[in-house]
Design a protein around this motif. Structure first.
Motif, short mmCIF file in Angstrom:
data_model
loop_
_atom_site.label_atom_id
_atom_site.label_comp_id
_atom_site.label_asym_id
_atom_site.label_seq_id
_atom_site.Cartn_x
_atom_site.Cartn_y
_atom_site.Cartn_z
N ILE A 2 5.45 -0.33 -7.69
CA ILE A 2 5.07 0.59 -6.61
C ILE A 2 6.30 1.31 -6.08
O ILE A 2 6.25 2.52 -5.79
N GLU A 3 7.41 0.62 -5.95
CA GLU A 3 8.65 1.27 -5.49
C GLU A 3 9.13 2.30 -6.50
O GLU A 3 9.62 3.37 -6.12
N THR A 4 8.97 2.01 -7.78
CA THR A 4 9.35 2.98 -8.83
C THR A 4 8.49 4.23 -8.75
O THR A 4 8.99 5.36 -8.87
N ASP B 19 -11.04 6.77 -9.64
CA ASP B 19 -11.30 5.34 -9.50
C ASP B 19 -10.47 4.72 -8.37
O ASP B 19 -10.90 3.78 -7.71
N THR B 20 -9.28 5.26 -8.16
CA THR B 20 -8.41 4.74 -7.09
C THR B 20 -9.05 4.93 -5.72
O THR B 20 -8.99 4.03 -4.87
N LEU B 21 -9.67 6.06 -5.50
CA LEU B 21 -10.33 6.33 -4.22
C LEU B 21 -11.48 5.36 -3.98
O LEU B 21 -11.72 4.93 -2.84
N CYS C 227 0.84 -1.20 0.00
CA CYS C 227 0.00 0.00 0.00
C CYS C 227 0.87 1.25 0.00
O CYS C 227 1.54 1.56 0.99
N LEU C 228 0.87 1.96 -1.11
CA LEU C 228 1.62 3.20 -1.23
C LEU C 228 0.75 4.37 -0.80
O LEU C 228 -0.36 4.53 -1.29
N SER D 284 -2.75 5.28 -2.22
CA SER D 284 -2.70 6.27 -3.29
C SER D 284 -2.68 5.64 -4.66
O SER D 284 -3.04 6.28 -5.65
N TYR D 285 -2.26 4.39 -4.72
CA TYR D 285 -2.15 3.72 -6.02
C TYR D 285 -2.62 2.28 -5.88
O TYR D 285 -2.22 1.56 -4.95
#
Length: 200
Positions: free
Chosen positions: A129-131, A104-106, A83-84, A113-114
């Protein structure tokens, strides 16, 4: 005899052109209807309409969470992802708010956040996600969208259907409708000129 053949060929050509014009108008109306029931509701529903500049305050990656999917509970056990969370400073109001990728993410997961697409390889998901987190750390200031009405205190990075995208969606049916109407008008003018010439 030759004159009759020319008149017959002309009538056939006019009929085909008229059918083409009517077909283009009908297709454009169907496209308008499709856009009106799919894209327009999402555009009008979005409250994040005003663009501003966001500054990254902090980013962190929490433990894995499950992809929320109320329709299929099996996916929640199959597809966990890191979870970012990205917190930004909203320059319009100076508030510290959470950033989401899109509207749509919300709806999918308000805690992150993503939300990545479902991938079989969890390493690829983690690397992506790390990128993204590193990009936020690298580019501190970037444009974002917020709700001027204040119903939503968070911000989004990009809108699913921006104004330019909506105009582009209406461009093609508009061109088709205009072309169809132009063909019909030209056919009617040609028929009028033919009748006028025959009368004279």
């Amino acid at each position: 005899m030759l004159g009759k053949k020319l008149v017959t060929a002309q009538k056939r050509g006019e009929t085909r052109a008229l059918c083409l014009g009517l077909g283009m108008v009908a297709c454009s109306m169907m496209m308008y209807f499709f856009i009106g029931i799919t894209i327009v509701p999402f555009y009008t529903k979005s409250v994040w309409t005003t663009e501003t500049v966001c500054k990254v305050l902090k980013t962190n990656i929490k433990d894995k969470v499950f992809c929320p999917n109320s329709e299929d509970s099996e996916d929640e056990e199959i597809f966990p992802y890191p979870c970012l969370q990205v917190w930004v400073n909203l320059t319009a109001s100076g508030q510290e708010v959470m950033l989401y990728q899109t509207e749509d993410t919300l709806e999918k997961n308000p805690k992150c956040s993503y939300v990545p697409d479902k991938l079989d390889n969890s390493k690829d998901v983690k690397a992506r996600i790390e990128t993204i987190a590193n990009n936020f750390k690298k580019y501190q200031n970037f444009p974002c969208y917020y709700d001027p009405g204040g119903t939503q205190s968070n911000v989004i990075l990009s809108r699913l259907y921006p104004s330019k995208g909506l105009l582009f969606a209406f461009l093609w049916p508009t061109l088709m409708f205009t072309g169809g109407c132009l063909i019909i008008v030209l056919v009617k003018i040609s028929q009028y000129v033919s009748v006028l010439s025959a009368w004279q």
